[in-house]
Design an enzyme around this catalytic site. Structure first.
Site, PDB file in Angstrom:
ATOM      1  N   THR A 110       8.431   1.715   0.459  1.00 26.51           N
ATOM      2  CA  THR A 110       6.962   1.605   0.391  1.00 26.51           C
ATOM      3  C   THR A 110       6.290   2.922  -0.024  1.00 26.51           C
ATOM      4  O   THR A 110       5.196   2.896  -0.578  1.00 26.51           O
ATOM      5  CB  THR A 110       6.357   1.120   1.731  1.00 26.51           C
ATOM      6  N   VAL A 141       0.609   2.747  -0.325  1.00 23.69           N
ATOM      7  CA  VAL A 141       0.025   1.470   0.103  1.00 23.69           C
ATOM      8  C   VAL A 141       1.161   0.519   0.513  1.00 23.69           C
ATOM      9  O   VAL A 141       1.415  -0.510  -0.109  1.00 23.69           O
ATOM     10  CB  VAL A 141      -0.951   0.895  -0.951  1.00 23.69           C
ATOM     11  N   HIS A 142       1.773   0.907   1.630  1.00 24.73           N
ATOM     12  CA  HIS A 142       2.943   0.212   2.181  1.00 24.73           C
ATOM     13  C   HIS A 142       2.725  -1.297   2.283  1.00 24.73           C
ATOM     14  O   HIS A 142       3.543  -2.099   1.849  1.00 24.73           O
ATOM     15  CB  HIS A 142       3.231   0.723   3.601  1.00 24.73           C
ATOM     16  N   ASP A 143       1.607  -1.653   2.940  1.00 23.68           N
ATOM     17  CA  ASP A 143       1.428  -3.065   3.310  1.00 23.68           C
ATOM     18  C   ASP A 143       1.143  -3.944   2.102  1.00 23.68           C
ATOM     19  O   ASP A 143       1.477  -5.134   2.117  1.00 23.68           O
ATOM     20  CB  ASP A 143       0.300  -3.193   4.347  1.00 23.68           C
ATOM     21  N   PHE A 197       2.694  -3.639  -0.684  1.00 25.28           N
ATOM     22  CA  PHE A 197       4.018  -3.999  -1.215  1.00 25.28           C
ATOM     23  C   PHE A 197       4.635  -5.132  -0.390  1.00 25.28           C
ATOM     24  O   PHE A 197       5.166  -6.111  -0.942  1.00 25.28           O
ATOM     25  CB  PHE A 197       4.949  -2.777  -1.251  1.00 25.28           C
TER      26      PHE A 197
END
Ligand code: BDR
Ligand code: CA
Length: 345
Positions: free
Chosen positions: A201, A268-270, A272
């Site tokens: 991420t 922007v981990h979430d 992905f």
């Protein structure tokens, strides 16, 4: 057009959660069955307020927003205003939501939904795993009832973002994360959670030009410039409210990453994880047995993956081992830009 997907989303909104939620609203093939609010980046009530306001902004006031746990399973809640701002949404000031939080409990809502539609729903978890652990306690058949599970959490042979070795979501509620992985031990491979961890991420690195592209795609006539040389805390004047609010969130997130020597970017981990759950990005996985540390104080929330079967324990996860950031951003900008243009253009 990807296959239809019906999602139960659990999040702790959170700037990247907000981006994930807005993205999911932009996908015609995604049914958002419910959004539950876990304490993490901010407390559960604030998460729920953010979720309600965002869903209304994205034209989806019909989606139920629920609250379950108010704190992690065994340790006090620690929130992260320095990362996501005091309200979890950076500099954005979202309109007061018109809708109300669902009157029942999020965990019951999840279980009822999963029982009513066995094999149909995918769980997407972009928060500490508190609510999901409680749901698994209440309905141990949940892994079989769900069609799939996607988790943002952990970091494998890669430095943490909260302690030297631990990622935020697993660090906030390590006991919940440990329970969740235990519940999937030994299930068929297609039932194992797909885990989007920091090593994949943090490759999803949002930059100022992505915000500019998003605004252009949304039909904004004036270029949306969020630049490192501008004064901190500057507010967007974009004509499109969705672009304006996301821009105000992302400016805060860029400034946070810069303050931690990562440059004027945002992981922007979430988003992905949301795209993985929606089936709109390519990725590869490796099967592993995951351990979450819950005892050693310095290692609380640290995750270790046994990829080689050295512990002799059944696998409990499929960890993302390959992703494609350029494609992921093309997808985000095209889809979210189209939503912003359609609703507010
Ligand atoms: C995770 O922690 C949270 O702050 C983000 O929203 C994301 O879910 C990344 O470690
Ligand atoms: Ca999150």
């Amino acid at each position: 057009m990807p296959q239809p997907v019906s999602l139960l989303l659990d999040c702790d909104t959170g700037i990247d959660d907000a981006l994930a939620l807005a993205y999911l609203c932009s996908q015609p093939h995604v049914e958002l069955v419910a959004v539950s609010s876990t304490p993490g980046n901010v407390d559960a009530e604030q998460v729920a307020r953010n979720n309600l306001a965002l869903l209304e902004l994205c034209g989806r006031p019909d989606v139920p927003v629920a609250i379950g746990a108010r704190a992690p399973l065994e340790i006090p809640l620690v929130t992260t205003p320095e990362t996501h701002g005091p309200q979890g949404i950076g500099y954005a000031e979202l309109p007061e939501p018109q809708g109300r939080v669902y009157a029942g409990d999020a965990v019951e809502l999840w279980i009822e939904a999963a029982r009513a539609r066995p094999g149909e729903l995918t769980a997407l978890l972009t928060a500490p795993l508190t609510n999901f652990a409680l749901a698994l306690r209440a309905e141990p058949r949940l892994p079989e009832l769900l069609r799939g599970v996607v988790i943002m959490g952990g970091s494998y042979y890669y430095q943490g973002n909260t302690t030297p070795t631990a990622e935020w979501n697993t660090h906030v509620d390590p006991h919940a994360a440990a329970e969740v992985f235990a519940a999937f031990s030994g299930l068929p491979e297609e039932k194992l959670p797909v885990v989007c961890a920091l090593e994949s991420t943090e490759r999803i690195e949002m930059r100022p030009e992505h915000v500019e592209d998003l605004a252009r795609e949304a039909g904004c006539a004036v270029p949306e410039l969020v630049l490192p040389g501008q004064p901190e805390g500057l507010r967007s004047t974009a004509s499109n409210p969705l672009v304006r609010h996301l821009s105000d969130m992302l400016r805060f997130y860029f400034e946070f990453h810069r303050a931690y020597d990562q440059g004027y970017i945002a992981h922007v981990h979430d988003y992905f994880a949301a795209a993985v759950a929606a089936g709109t990005v390519r990725y590869g996985t490796r099967t592993a047995t995951v351990h979450v540390e819950t005892a050693a104080p310095r290692l609380l929330g640290t995750t270790v993956a046994d990829y080689r079967g050295l512990w002799g324990e059944a696998p409990n996860a499929r960890i993302v081992s390959e992703n494609h950031p350029g494609e992921a951003f093309d997808e985000l900008i095209r889809s979210l830009g189209a939503l912003a243009r359609r609703i507010h253009g």
